[in-house]
Design a protein around this motif. Structure first.
Motif, mmCIF file in Angstrom:
data_model
loop_
_atom_site.group_PDB
_atom_site.id
_atom_site.type_symbol
_atom_site.label_atom_id
_atom_site.label_comp_id
_atom_site.label_asym_id
_atom_site.label_seq_id
_atom_site.Cartn_x
_atom_site.Cartn_y
_atom_site.Cartn_z
ATOM 1 N N GLN A 77 -5.734 -24.393 -32.017
ATOM 2 C CA GLN A 77 -6.573 -24.658 -30.872
ATOM 3 C C GLN A 77 -6.084 -25.400 -29.754
ATOM 4 O OE1 GLN A 77 -9.663 -26.894 -32.662
ATOM 5 N NE2 GLN A 77 -10.903 -25.158 -33.115
ATOM 6 N N PHE B 148 -8.012 -31.259 -30.132
ATOM 7 C CA PHE B 148 -7.398 -29.965 -30.071
ATOM 8 C C PHE B 148 -5.932 -30.115 -30.798
ATOM 9 C CE2 PHE B 148 -10.062 -30.392 -26.489
ATOM 10 C CZ PHE B 148 -11.062 -29.389 -26.751
ATOM 11 N N ASN C 253 -13.654 -33.378 -28.657
ATOM 12 C CA ASN C 253 -12.589 -32.653 -27.905
ATOM 13 C C ASN C 253 -11.344 -33.133 -28.570
ATOM 14 O OD1 ASN C 253 -14.458 -31.325 -25.875
ATOM 15 N ND2 ASN C 253 -14.701 -33.463 -25.252
ATOM 16 N N ALA D 86 -10.822 -37.017 -25.062
ATOM 17 C CA ALA D 86 -9.957 -35.816 -25.260
ATOM 18 C C ALA D 86 -8.774 -36.298 -26.091
ATOM 19 C CB ALA D 86 -9.793 -34.877 -24.101
ATOM 20 N N HIS E 212 -15.197 -21.759 -16.343
ATOM 21 C CA HIS E 212 -14.708 -22.597 -17.409
ATOM 22 C C HIS E 212 -15.417 -23.553 -17.861
ATOM 23 C CE1 HIS E 212 -10.585 -20.583 -17.540
ATOM 24 N NE2 HIS E 212 -10.539 -20.682 -16.110
ATOM 25 N N SER E 213 -16.393 -23.948 -17.346
ATOM 26 C CA SER E 213 -17.280 -25.097 -17.354
ATOM 27 C C SER E 213 -18.707 -25.005 -17.344
ATOM 28 C CB SER E 213 -16.919 -26.378 -16.744
ATOM 29 O OG SER E 213 -17.171 -27.487 -17.076
ATOM 30 N N LEU F 276 -13.263 -29.220 -19.126
ATOM 31 C CA LEU F 276 -13.568 -30.975 -19.447
ATOM 32 C C LEU F 276 -13.596 -31.788 -18.474
ATOM 33 C CD1 LEU F 276 -11.882 -31.111 -22.798
ATOM 34 C CD2 LEU F 276 -14.401 -30.678 -22.558
ATOM 35 N N THR G 139 -1.144 -22.885 -23.220
ATOM 36 C CA THR G 139 -2.316 -22.965 -24.297
ATOM 37 C C THR G 139 -2.436 -21.635 -24.986
ATOM 38 O OG1 THR G 139 -4.176 -21.848 -22.920
ATOM 39 C CG2 THR G 139 -3.716 -24.093 -22.469
ATOM 40 N N GLU H 125 -8.875 -25.660 -18.738
ATOM 41 C CA GLU H 125 -9.197 -24.567 -19.235
ATOM 42 C C GLU H 125 -10.604 -24.588 -20.030
ATOM 43 O OE1 GLU H 125 -7.213 -22.564 -22.922
ATOM 44 O OE2 GLU H 125 -6.163 -22.055 -21.195
ATOM 45 N N LYS H 126 -10.798 -25.521 -20.785
ATOM 46 C CA LYS H 126 -11.872 -25.903 -21.693
ATOM 47 C C LYS H 126 -13.058 -26.513 -20.791
ATOM 48 C CE LYS H 126 -10.039 -25.018 -25.701
ATOM 49 N NZ LYS H 126 -10.716 -24.051 -26.574
ATOM 50 N N LEU I 28 -4.897 -27.569 -20.733
ATOM 51 C CA LEU I 28 -5.920 -27.292 -21.808
ATOM 52 C C LEU I 28 -7.213 -27.601 -21.112
ATOM 53 C CD1 LEU I 28 -6.586 -26.238 -24.564
ATOM 54 C CD2 LEU I 28 -6.212 -28.345 -25.567
#
Length: 421
Positions: free
Chosen positions: A99, A95, A93, A61, A241-242, A112, A332, A109-110, A106
């Motif tokens: 984004q 951002f 990933n 990321a 979230h995942s 990851l 975010t 939230e994503k 982040l």
């Protein structure tokens, strides 16, 4: 002799049945993170090696968030370096503006990072993801670069300090007050290269945002990582979230801890860390008359939606004091949008605040809120070292969003109860 939660995760990722404190291991990585400051250093080091690409395009990321949106030519070059590397290697990933978000808000939230993962990041507050039951820690850019191309990292297995939480928090007391209380109690080196492991029936009363805040500042006690047990709230968050599979690890009954502390959450009060260390804590009641020039509400520590709501609840129908600059930074784009839809941004603006796009800017003295000599700020960020937010003769007072918002209204360090809330 049993293992702690952290030791079990590290053992599993090292392919070992058992590890103990002080042991050197090589562990597989589930996520490797860098930003616009630390990423270019790693990228330049990696370029010297023969390895041509990253170990897994989905497990890297890159998040330009510190000096982004670009504050000057040098920061623009740094972001360009990260952007071009991400494009060249097809990193999933990545951002950036539009984004982007503050990296440690982040990534969860994503979706990851999930429970049972091992994550390293070239940023000290990577320990945030311990809130999810992951082993997550900050490393240097060179180690991050090596992890990015090999998918592995060396660790010295940490010993642990246990924090047994009981009771529930009072109104206007939050996770920020919990971790400031703990750091004030044990000091900025009280958990040096050790795991801060949280347990007790009080954990269940803490929101995920509270846990992210507490884990985020584990490094401010010198810890290698902070970690929470995985419970129903954790699982609910991860499912929302995942789509990544997660793995739950629990400490053994006979796990060894260097020290154990019991903290009654119901006894805690709104707390502030005075300059120039996070351990220099006082309750607001003990703070005296401290006039301020600026308030910052945001950062990877306290820029989540519950933080926005707490600040807005205090600021609703009130005005920022004359002579005080109040800066609100949702962490975010998703949080920014939600705050807008809930009317929180309207509340902030009507109160006299400014609202910024997601950025780390003021936290590290980068941009969007630099202090001049002699100025004081109440900030929801995580560090208040000399010169952290600007001039070496400025002062930063760390506090929760509720305390920061109340202080913006009164022009001095205050808590919501002083406004009749």
């Amino acid at each position: 002799m049993g293992m702690t939660m952290t030791q079990k995760i590290l053992a599993a990722h090292a392919g070992l049945d058992f590890v103990e404190a002080g042991q050197l291991i090589e562990a597989d990585l589930d996520m490797v993170l860098a930003n616009d400051i630390t990423g270019p250093v790693a990228i330049h080091e990696v370029a010297k090696l023969n390895k041509k690409t990253v170990f897994d395009k989905d497990k890297i990321a890159l998040v330009p968030d510190h000096f982004a949106p670009n504050k000057d030519i040098k920061s623009a070059e740094h972001c360009k370096c990260v952007r071009e590397y991400a494009k060249e290697h097809g990193i999933t990933n990545y951002f950036e503006v539009g984004q982007m978000g503050i990296e440690h808000a982040l990534l969860p939230e994503k979706g990851l990072v999930v429970a049972g993962d091992v994550c390293i990041g070239a940023d000290s507050h990577t320990c945030t993801y311990g809130a999810l039951g992951a082993f997550s820690t900050g490393v240097g850019s060179t180690d991050m670069g090596a992890g990015m191309i090999t998918g592995k990292a060396w660790f010295k297995v940490p010993s642990a300090v246990k924090f047994v939480l009981t009771g529930t928090l009072s109104p206007w007391v939050s996770g920020k007050d919990v971790i400031l209380h703990i750091i004030g109690m044990i000091g900025v080196d009280g958990a040096l290269y050790r795991s801060m492991e949280f347990a007790g029936d009080g954990v269940s009363s803490l929101s995920m945002d509270d846990r992210f805040t507490i884990a985020n500042m584990a490094i401010e006690a010198g810890a290698k990582n902070g970690i929470f047990p995985v419970d129903e709230k954790t699982i609910e968050y991860m499912k929302e979230h995942s789509e990544k599979p997660y793995r739950v690890f629990e400490a053994d009954e006979d796990a060894v801890y260097d020290e154990t502390y019991t903290i009654d959450l119901s006894a805690l009060e709104p707390t502030v860390a005075f300059p120039h260390l996070p351990e220099n804590t006082k309750t607001v009641r003990e703070s005296g008359e401290v006039k301020i020039d600026q308030v910052v509400i945001g950062s990877c520590t306290n820029g989540r939606i519950s933080d926005m709501r707490a600040a807005a609840a205090v600021l609703a129908g009130r005005k920022v004091a004359d002579g005080v600059r109040a800066i609100v930074i949702p962490a975010t784009q998703a949080i920014y949008l939600q705050a807008m839809e809930e009317g929180l941004l309207k509340t902030f603006i009507e109160a006299g605040c400014i609202v910024s796009t997601p950025t780390c800017g003021p936290c590290l003295g980068g941009h969007m809120g630099i202090l001049a000599a002699g100025e004081r700020a109440v900030s929801t960020t995580n560090r208040n070292f000399v010169g952290r937010m600007g001039h070496t003769e400025s002062e930063v007072y760390l506090a929760s969003p509720a305390v920061a918002a109340a202080s913006a209204v009164t022009g001095k360090i205050s808590e919501p109860s002083q406004l009749g809330l």
